[in-house]
Structures are given as C-alpha cells and as structure tokens.
Design an enzyme around this catalytic site. Structure first.
Site, PDB file in Angstrom:
ATOM      1  NE  ARG A 108      -4.116  -1.966   2.005  1.00  0.00           N
ATOM      2  CZ  ARG A 108      -4.121  -2.895   2.958  1.00  0.00           C
ATOM      3  NH1 ARG A 108      -3.299  -2.804   3.978  1.00  0.00           N
ATOM      4  NH2 ARG A 108      -4.951  -3.913   2.873  1.00  0.00           N
ATOM      5  CD  GLU A 146      -5.389  15.979 -15.659  1.00  0.00           C
ATOM      6  OE1 GLU A 146      -4.261  15.503 -15.469  1.00  0.00           O
ATOM      7  OE2 GLU A 146      -6.065  15.778 -16.670  1.00  0.00           O
ATOM      8  CD  GLU A 190       5.234  16.847 -22.806  1.00  0.00           C
ATOM      9  OE1 GLU A 190       4.628  17.774 -22.232  1.00  0.00           O
ATOM     10  OE2 GLU A 190       4.655  15.889 -23.364  1.00  0.00           O
ATOM     11  CG  HIS A 211      -0.476  15.786 -23.915  1.00  0.00           C
ATOM     12  ND1 HIS A 211       0.236  16.950 -24.088  1.00  0.00           N
ATOM     13  CD2 HIS A 211       0.385  14.901 -23.350  1.00  0.00           C
ATOM     14  CE1 HIS A 211       1.468  16.773 -23.627  1.00  0.00           C
ATOM     15  NE2 HIS A 211       1.593  15.545 -23.173  1.00  0.00           N
ATOM     16  CG  HIS A 264       4.193  11.129 -25.116  1.00  0.00           C
ATOM     17  ND1 HIS A 264       2.829  11.019 -25.188  1.00  0.00           N
ATOM     18  CD2 HIS A 264       4.438  12.168 -24.263  1.00  0.00           C
ATOM     19  CE1 HIS A 264       2.271  11.944 -24.407  1.00  0.00           C
ATOM     20  NE2 HIS A 264       3.224  12.648 -23.838  1.00  0.00           N
ATOM     21  CG  ASN A 322      -4.276  16.964 -20.241  1.00  0.00           C
ATOM     22  OD1 ASN A 322      -3.321  16.260 -19.944  1.00  0.00           O
ATOM     23  ND2 ASN A 322      -5.389  17.006 -19.521  1.00  0.00           N
ATOM     24  NE  ARG A 364      -0.938  16.877 -13.048  1.00  0.00           N
ATOM     25  CZ  ARG A 364      -0.264  16.024 -12.285  1.00  0.00           C
ATOM     26  NH1 ARG A 364      -0.497  15.979 -10.988  1.00  0.00           N
ATOM     27  NH2 ARG A 364       0.642  15.228 -12.804  1.00  0.00           N
ATOM     28  CE  LYS A 389      -1.919  13.444 -14.675  1.00  0.00           C
ATOM     29  NZ  LYS A 389      -2.422  13.855 -16.002  1.00  0.00           N
ATOM     30  CG  HIS A 421      -2.858  11.064 -25.176  1.00  0.00           C
ATOM     31  ND1 HIS A 421      -3.457  11.642 -24.079  1.00  0.00           N
ATOM     32  CD2 HIS A 421      -1.562  10.878 -24.836  1.00  0.00           C
ATOM     33  CE1 HIS A 421      -2.555  11.801 -23.119  1.00  0.00           C
ATOM     34  NE2 HIS A 421      -1.402  11.352 -23.559  1.00  0.00           N
ATOM     35  CE  LYS A 442       3.857  17.319 -14.694  1.00  0.00           C
ATOM     36  NZ  LYS A 442       4.020  16.082 -15.447  1.00  0.00           N
TER      37      LYS A 442
END
Lengths: 378, 378
Positions: free
Chosen positions: A131, A247, A195, A258, A275, A255, A251, A153, A262, A237
C-alpha cells in the site's frame, strides 16, 4: 520564471509543495553518484530495489548501485524490457514478484532509473506495493526530467488504452542528472524538448522566446542550457501540480497538444511516433484550432509551428488518420467526460483557455486543415 | 460511545472525517433499495459497474441494479468467484477489462456488493482505474460492515502473502444494509463479531460489557442489536482512521490479534480458518501475552477469552503450528520493520500498548502456553 543568463550552477533544487507529500527535485551534473547519500537522508539503510531497463542499466546501473551500496542500501536490480509495450500488467506482476522476493519493507525505497516508461511502471509498483513504499525517481531522458518524473502520475497501459491503470503517487525525491542526457538518442532529445516548448507556449512566453533564440545551442546539447531548461520546466510543472495535484481543473492545461497527440499515438499503435512527436503534431493542431476559433493571433500560431519545424519535429496529422477514426480516438481519451472534450486552446503565449469540443468537431477541423492545404500549419 | 438502550432507528449515519476525503456510512435496514438515490447525490447519472460474486449476486443484485437503474445508472455487472483465493492479479485484470469495455469515465462510480474480498479487490480496482474513480461500498457481511468497508484499505493477495499489493483509497459512500445479515452463514456472522469484540477490548469497555450481556440476542441476530453493533463499530473505527489514516502510528492498534491471526491464516493456507476465527485465536494469544508480561490483570484476560469461547470461536493456536514456523510467519507480516514486530498488548479493557517483540519471542510464548496447558487461555 527567471531566465537571466544561462550559466547554470553545479546543482539546483526545485521544491514541489504538496503539504506532507512535498518533495525536492535535484537538478545537476553527476548527481547519480549522490544517489545513496540523498536517499540516506530520507530512509533508513536496508534493502532497496532499482528498476531499470537493459539500455539504461548498461550505462548507469553500476554508478547507481555503487552509490547506494556506499550508503548502506543493498540494491536488488529489477530489469524490464525497453519500451512502452512492456509497461503492462505482466511486467508489473514481474516487479511485484521481485519486490517480495527481495523482502522489501514499508520503509524500503524503490528507485526508478530510466525514462518515462520505467518511471511510470516503477512508480505504480511503489504506490501499490505494501500500500505504498518510498519512491525515488532518477530520470535519464529529457522527457522524464521535465515532465513524467514531476507530478506523481504513475501507471501502466491496457490493450484498451494508455495509462488506463494507475495512481497519483508522489515520489519522495527526484534526482535529475543532466549528465545522463549526453547518451540520449537525438530523436528522444527532441521528443523531450516538445514538452519544454509546451511549457513556454502555455505558461512562460520568456521561456518560449529563449528556445526560439537558443535552439541551435539546445540541439547541440550545451549542458548549461539543458540544465536551465530542466530547472525552469520543473519549476513550472511543480507550480501547476501544487495548485491542482489531482487534475480537478487547472492541471488539465498540461494536456495542451495531448488530446490529438494521444489519439495519433493510439491510431498508429504507439509504433510510429514517440510520445513527444505525437504531442508536437497535437500542439500544431491546437494552435491552428485556437487561431481558427479567433482565440489567438496568426503570428502566435506561426511562431509555435515554426519552432517545432525548425527542431525537426513533425507538425502535421498524417492524412490517412484524418476521418471518423480520429473522432473516435480523441473521444476515447480517459479525460473525456460525457463525450465532451475539455480541449486546451491558447489566447496568446502564456494564456490558455479550455474549449468544450466533441470528437467530431476535432475530426472536422483536421479535415478542413488538410483540405485547405494548411495541415502543415502554413 | 453511547450504548443507552439498543432499539435502533430506521437508519443512522456515521461520518468518517478525512478532510476532502470525508464520507458517510449509512447503516440501516433495506438501504439497498436506496442505492441509486444515494449515489445520485454524489455522481452524475451514467454508466456504473457493480462488482459482486455469485452467492451475493443471487441474493441482492436484482435489488441493487433496480435501484441504480431507477436513478439513471446503467450497471455493468462484474462477477468474480467467491472467496479469498480469487482476490488476486488475475481477477483484478478481469475487472479492468470489464471496466474498460463498459466505457466507465473518471466520474463513473464503481460499486462493491459483497463481503471483504469483494470490497478489497473492487476498491483496489476503483483506486487504480483511470488513476481513481468514485468507489461505493455495499458490504453484505458483518465483517465488512464493521471493519473492511471502513478506513480505505484496499488490496489483493500475492502468492508471497495477503494484501501485499494495494492502496489506501477512501470510498465516497458506504451503505451498510443490516438486512443483508439475515442470509449470512452463522460461521461468518461469528467471524465478523470477532472484530466487534476487538473494538470493545481495545477501545470501548462499555461495548465489551454489552456483548458479554447480550451475546445470546446477538447470536439470534436481533436486528436492533446488530444495527447498534455496526454503528458503534463504525464510529470507533472512523475515529481511529480519522486520527491516523495511513497507519503511521495510532491506527496500528487495530492490528490487535492480527499479528498471530495473520500468521495462522498463512500457515494454514487460508483454508482452515476464516479471517475472524484466526483473529480470535490471535486475540486470545495477545491477552495471554499481555497478562504474562504483567501488563493486564488475569481477570481481564479471562473475560476476553471467555466471551470468545461462549460465542463458539476458536481460541487456541493449533499445537502443530507452534514452532519456528510461527516465528517466521509473524515476521513475514508486511507491517514488520527491521525484524521487530510492533505487537499490540492491552493494559486493561480500552487501554492498549505497543510492545516491541521478535518472531522468536512470540513463538516461545506460544510454546510455553502449550507446555503449560494454558493454550486454551484457561
């Protein structure tokens, strides 16, 4: 952000302020050799695991393990194959098996040594083993140093989509050794630069101008300017993440580029583009849509597309992907709610705005762009 | 906690106070039929998933689905086989596949309908699908209503141990319909009662006395007293969790009886004892050790063991498990740090104390108990 001069000191620290989950990002040259002492300041000596891939391991594992051993951390090395297709449940299970065999305990650190793929899967393993155990990122690509190692993330892919399984889980420490960028393939350096350009476009006009002016020095990998870019990117960031860790709202500006990026990755089976390359195409699309909707000036659109092209990055959606499949792909993104996409546009450099659009509207805009011969953003 | 009278109102609410992660536990009869309206107050209508097993599904899925449908939630049912051995990565992957196929989005609720196994694996799936979607617990066993559905521990087992993979993830809502306890096998009712007795021993002498006095009514499943026990147990656990969500310190008192309990489950392959039964043995051992160390009075030890025995619960460690393997098994628990076990003893009813012990010391104490013929706690 301060951009006066670009001569970087030996090492710099950016704090990510998240209350009890706050942590430091250290940025500099040869930080790898300080891995043991840095972790030793956070965790008691004992077993640890270093998760890496064969490419990065061959280059940097020796130094990392030696630094850990000198500080009393006996490292179990867990090597997983290189590349996005292995960021999956099978290799996650492999990591769990080895963490358990190595008898790691709740306070034992797990170290990710590599790029975004390693950071994502190792971070998810650390988030979910017992955990949650302490997680340390040692990003070795520009993309990981400026993006994926900051913000918490973590995740793995599923045949149904990228990063569909994951957790928000903050590292205890990030060590960004810009010396490791010396061995990075040029194509990956460029993909990471996308980025950095994104941060300039959405948050920091000065950073964007610096990249325009210093692009040749960046592409030649001047260490000082690379360190400067990593530091400023992490600051930007960190600021965004501190304001909206999970998010909920703000935040989502990260994206930018993106949504379409994506979709392009997805439609090309994650094989054709890195990417960052797909995001470059998505950013060119986003500024074009922003201009077409009357949100930003033509000059702004042109400057963004020009710097991407000068860097040798792709900016056009492959014509064979333009059609209903593009609408489906953008609508399949996990951030979509009720079929409405929260699309990030810009009003100017440093000024973003969310637009509610459907997958069909994006596909139509892409088709118009191809039809008008402006798919290249010209 | 207030124990005046035991006539329970139609439905009661316990708040778990965890800042932005706070949530309500509703306790009462026939709450299952309010599942849709309760979730509707938290999430927009849309797709949802109900995770259950064939046994519980046959009894309660119809009512749950009807209640959800009436509130605009179209439920995909994900059924996994009954029992602890299926709380593993294979069935977790099965759940992910179905969540993705059902096109759940970030705000789509995932509902666990069942006991602790269902709650643990469904909760972990909800915690990690799209980096976290709203999770609703509908516990249908006494154990789940008083323990596993409160506090945010989710997880799955690994061949190397129980719950080695998991996350802390709070539900958005818990609906404890005590009406569902009517269909529970008696052995499972008793196993759940062990955790209620535990709360009495470590936190609430009044609750313990009530159980001593009303045991016959409890075993006869008087609905009013069952609702009272569930409500008080949830209040006590909520208080502990609010004070120490991630088990940094205080929450560890809830492990009373669990160090040896987990070891016994492990040594018997999770086949011979239900979790609660193993914990009953562990609690009898813990009070005996507490008395042997001069921490608590003989009378206190005897009262705890007596109530367990009166309920028909096991209190002795099977002699064939007493030996070095017991030392290894207790030291293998994931809460162990540096080989030292933070063992929960009591000084009196309602007063706990952590003792640092090794696996060997526990095995020796167990051997002495067998040798002295006091393994039954007499």
């Amino acid at each position: 952000m301060a951009h006066q001069g670009s001569s970087a000191p030996a090492s710099e620290t950016v704090r990510v302020e998240l209350g009890e989950r706050s942590y430091a990002i250290r940025i500099g040259v040869a930080l790898l050799d300080q891995l043991g002492t840095e972790i030793g300041a956070l965790c008691p000596p004992g077993p640890t695991a270093v998760i890496t891939n064969p490419t990065v391991g061959a280059l940097y594992l020796g130094r990392a393990s030696a630094a850990l051993a000198a500080a009393g951390f006996g490292a179990t090395v867990i090597e997983i194959p290189d590349g996005e297709p292995h960021k999956n449940l099978t290799w996650l299970a492999f990591i769990y098996d080895h963490l358990i065999a190595a008898r790691l305990e709740r306070r034992s650190p797990v170290v990710a040594l590599g790029g975004g793929v390693i950071g994502d899967i190792a971070g998810f393993a650390a988030a979910t083993f017992l955990r949650g155990v302490p997680f340390v990122q040692v990003p070795t690509t520009l993309l990981a140093q400026v993006d994926s190692s900051v913000g918490g993330k973590t995740g793995i892919n599923h045949p149904g989509g990228k990063n569909l399984i994951g957790a928000f889980y903050q590292p205890r420490l990030v060590l960004a050794d810009v010396g490791t960028l010396a061995t990075l393939p040029q194509r990956e350096l460029l993909a990471g630069l996308v980025e950095v350009i994104k941060y300039g476009v959405i948050l920091d006009p000065e950073l964007f101008t610096l990249i325009e002016q210093q692009l040749d020095r960046i592409l030649a990998r001047d260490p000082d300017i690379l360190q400067h870019l990593v530091r400023v990117s992490c600051e930007l960031k960190a600021m965004v993440v501190a304001r909206d860790e999970r998010e909920a709202d703000f935040r989502a500006i990260l994206n930018f580029g993106h949504t379409v990026g994506h979709a392009i990755e997805n439609l090309t089976g994650y094989q054709r583009y890195l990417h960052g390359e797909a995001v470059a195409i998505g950013m060119a699309f986003a500024v074009t849509l922003s201009h077409a909707r009357g949100l930003c000036a033509r000059e702004t659109m042109e400057r963004v597309i020009a710097v991407l092209k000068r860097a040798g990055l792709p900016v056009q959606i492959p014509p064979e992907l333009v059609g209903p499949q593009l609408a489906t792909a953008v609508a399949g993104d996990k951030k979509v709610s009720g079929g409405i996409i929260k699309f990030v546009c810009i009003e100017d450099l440093g000024r973003t705005r969310f637009e509610s659009v459907t997958g069909e509207e994006i596909a139509e805009a892409a088709a118009r762009r191809v039809g008008a011969g402006t798919n290249e953003g010209g």
